[in-house]
Design a protein around this motif. Sequence first.
Motif, PDB file in Angstrom:
ATOM      1  N   ARG A  31       0.835  -1.206   0.000  1.00 45.64           N
ATOM      2  CA  ARG A  31       0.000   0.000   0.000  1.00 45.64           C
ATOM      3  C   ARG A  31       0.869   1.255   0.000  1.00 45.64           C
ATOM      4  O   ARG A  31       0.596   2.203  -0.743  1.00 45.64           O
ATOM      5  N   ASN A  32       1.921   1.270   0.819  1.00 41.09           N
ATOM      6  CA  ASN A  32       2.821   2.426   0.853  1.00 41.09           C
ATOM      7  C   ASN A  32       3.540   2.606  -0.480  1.00 41.09           C
ATOM      8  O   ASN A  32       3.750   3.740  -0.944  1.00 41.09           O
ATOM      9  N   LYS A  33       3.907   1.485  -1.098  1.00 41.18           N
ATOM     10  CA  LYS A  33       4.572   1.548  -2.394  1.00 41.18           C
ATOM     11  C   LYS A  33       3.640   2.119  -3.454  1.00 41.18           C
ATOM     12  O   LYS A  33       4.049   2.942  -4.283  1.00 41.18           O
ATOM     13  N   LEU A  34       2.365   1.697  -3.436  1.00 44.22           N
ATOM     14  CA  LEU A  34       1.392   2.216  -4.398  1.00 44.22           C
ATOM     15  C   LEU A  34       1.182   3.715  -4.205  1.00 44.22           C
ATOM     16  O   LEU A  34       1.116   4.471  -5.180  1.00 44.22           O
ATOM     17  N   LYS A  35       1.072   4.153  -2.947  1.00 46.23           N
ATOM     18  CA  LYS A  35       0.894   5.579  -2.679  1.00 46.23           C
ATOM     19  C   LYS A  35       2.093   6.379  -3.164  1.00 46.23           C
ATOM     20  O   LYS A  35       1.935   7.463  -3.736  1.00 46.23           O
ATOM     21  N   ARG A  36       3.291   5.840  -2.927  1.00 50.45           N
ATOM     22  CA  ARG A  36       4.502   6.535  -3.367  1.00 50.45           C
ATOM     23  C   ARG A  36       4.547   6.639  -4.886  1.00 50.45           C
ATOM     24  O   ARG A  36       4.871   7.699  -5.441  1.00 50.45           O
ATOM     25  N   ASN A  37       4.199   5.559  -5.560  1.00 51.81           N
ATOM     26  CA  ASN A  37       4.200   5.579  -7.028  1.00 51.81           C
ATOM     27  C   ASN A  37       3.129   6.513  -7.574  1.00 51.81           C
ATOM     28  O   ASN A  37       3.345   7.200  -8.585  1.00 51.81           O
ATOM     29  N   GLU A  38       1.956   6.553  -6.928  1.00 53.55           N
ATOM     30  CA  GLU A  38       0.899   7.463  -7.373  1.00 53.55           C
ATOM     31  C   GLU A  38       1.338   8.919  -7.211  1.00 53.55           C
ATOM     32  O   GLU A  38       1.024   9.762  -8.055  1.00 53.55           O
ATOM     33  N   THR A  39       2.071   9.208  -6.138  1.00 56.39           N
ATOM     34  CA  THR A  39       2.585  10.565  -5.934  1.00 56.39           C
ATOM     35  C   THR A  39       3.574  10.934  -7.032  1.00 56.39           C
ATOM     36  O   THR A  39       3.545  12.054  -7.573  1.00 56.39           O
ATOM     37  N   ILE A  40       4.456   9.989  -7.385  1.00 52.62           N
ATOM     38  CA  ILE A  40       5.444  10.234  -8.435  1.00 52.62           C
ATOM     39  C   ILE A  40       4.752  10.466  -9.782  1.00 52.62           C
ATOM     40  O   ILE A  40       5.100  11.386 -10.534  1.00 52.62           O
ATOM     41  N   VAL A  41       3.748   9.634 -10.088  1.00 47.55           N
ATOM     42  CA  VAL A  41       3.039   9.764 -11.360  1.00 47.55           C
ATOM     43  C   VAL A  41       2.274  11.087 -11.416  1.00 47.55           C
ATOM     44  O   VAL A  41       2.257  11.759 -12.459  1.00 47.55           O
ATOM     45  N   THR A  42       1.639  11.473 -10.313  1.00 48.25           N
ATOM     46  CA  THR A  42       0.901  12.742 -10.278  1.00 48.25           C
ATOM     47  C   THR A  42       1.834  13.916 -10.504  1.00 48.25           C
ATOM     48  O   THR A  42       1.516  14.848 -11.259  1.00 48.25           O
ATOM     49  N   GLU A  43       2.998  13.886  -9.868  1.00 49.69           N
ATOM     50  CA  GLU A  43       3.987  14.948 -10.044  1.00 49.69           C
ATOM     51  C   GLU A  43       4.463  15.016 -11.489  1.00 49.69           C
ATOM     52  O   GLU A  43       4.602  16.093 -12.062  1.00 49.69           O
ATOM     53  N   SER A  44       4.694  13.851 -12.084  1.00 46.68           N
ATOM     54  CA  SER A  44       5.130  13.805 -13.478  1.00 46.68           C
ATOM     55  C   SER A  44       4.057  14.352 -14.410  1.00 46.68           C
ATOM     56  O   SER A  44       4.349  15.103 -15.348  1.00 46.68           O
ATOM     57  N   LEU A  45       2.799  13.992 -14.157  1.00 47.95           N
ATOM     58  CA  LEU A  45       1.701  14.456 -15.004  1.00 47.95           C
ATOM     59  C   LEU A  45       1.562  15.971 -14.952  1.00 47.95           C
ATOM     60  O   LEU A  45       1.383  16.633 -15.987  1.00 47.95           O
ATOM     61  N   MET A  46       1.637  16.537 -13.755  1.00 50.49           N
ATOM     62  CA  MET A  46       1.396  17.966 -13.585  1.00 50.49           C
ATOM     63  C   MET A  46       2.589  18.815 -14.015  1.00 50.49           C
ATOM     64  O   MET A  46       2.421  19.914 -14.547  1.00 50.49           O
ATOM     65  N   GLU A  47       3.804  18.321 -13.781  1.00 49.34           N
ATOM     66  CA  GLU A  47       4.984  19.163 -13.972  1.00 49.34           C
ATOM     67  C   GLU A  47       5.904  18.705 -15.098  1.00 49.34           C
ATOM     68  O   GLU A  47       6.855  19.409 -15.426  1.00 49.34           O
ATOM     69  N   ALA A  48       5.630  17.526 -15.668  1.00 51.37           N
ATOM     70  CA  ALA A  48       6.541  17.014 -16.690  1.00 51.37           C
ATOM     71  C   ALA A  48       5.811  16.701 -17.989  1.00 51.37           C
ATOM     72  O   ALA A  48       5.829  17.484 -18.937  1.00 51.37           O
TER      73      ALA A  48
END
Length: 290
Positions: A31-48
Motif C-alpha cells: 500500500r505504501n509503495k502504491l501511494k509513493r508511485n501514485e505521488t510520483i506519477v501525479t507529479e510527473s503528469l502535472m509538472e513534466a
Amino acid sequence: MEAILTCLKDYGALLGSVVTVILTSILVMQRNKLKRNETIVTESLMEASGSLFFSIKSILNKVKITDITEELKEFFDKYSKDHNALVKLKDKYIIKRFVELEELYYVYLSEKNSENLDRLMTKFIILKNDIEQVFYSEHKVVNKEIRWYLIVESKENIWFRMSLRVYRYFSHTVIFAAFLVTVMVYATITDWFSKEHMLEGVYGWVILFTKLILILWVFVLFINMVIHVYEDEKDNWGTKLCRLIIPKRFVRRYPFLRRLTEGDKEVNSEKRAIKEYEEKYKQWINRERR
C-alpha cells in the motif's frame, strides 16, 4: 502425518499469528509503495509530461516557419537549462530522444536549410508521440477513480450510492470470473479431445458455471453501457477499423462517413456546438467585427 497434525495442534495459534503479521506487513508495504508511485506519477503528469506535451503541440500547431523557429528557441532555452521536467518523466528513452533532438536543433541553427529543418521536425514529432503516450497513461492512472466517483456522488439518494459501490465490486468480480471461465472452457475442450479425459467428472459443472457467468456478464455489460463506466475516449473496434480503412480525404468529401470514423458522440457534439454558436455567439461576433 500425525507429527504434522500434532505440531499444528500445539503451535497452530502461534503459526497463525506469525502468518497474519507477515501478510499484514506485506499488504502495508504494498500500500505504501502504491501511494509513493501514485505521488510520483501525479507529479510527473502535472509538472513534466503535461507541460512538455502541450508545449510541443503548441509549436506544431504553428503555420509560419518564423513562428515555429521562435517557439523552438523558447522551448530549448527552457528545457535545456532546466531538466527537471524531463527527469520527472522517469523515462530514459524519452530523455535520450530529447538529447538527440537538442543536437539536431543546434545543427539547424548552424545551417538553416530545409533539410536540417525536416530532420529536426521529424524527430520533434517522434518526441511528441512518445510524450503523448506517457501523458495519457499517467492521466489514466491519476484519474482512474474520478469518473466513477462523480457517477456515484452525483446521486442524491444514499441507497443509490451504496448500491453503485456494491455493484462496482460485483462488476469486477463477474469480469474476472468470465476470464476464469474462458480458461476452464479451454482446458475442458482440450481434455475432451484428448484420450485421457482426466476432467470428465467436471464437464457438467463447467457448462453450468459457464452459463451462469455468461448471463451475469451480459447483465454487467448492459449496465456498464447504461451508466458509462468505461471511459468516453475509448473507441470501439468498429470505429478504429473504419478509421484505418477509410482515407481522410473521403471523410472530408463525404461528411456522413464521419459517423463511422469518429463515432456518433463526436458528430452529435459538434452539431450541438454549431447550433449553440449560431444561436448565442455568432451574431455578437459579427457585430464586433463591424
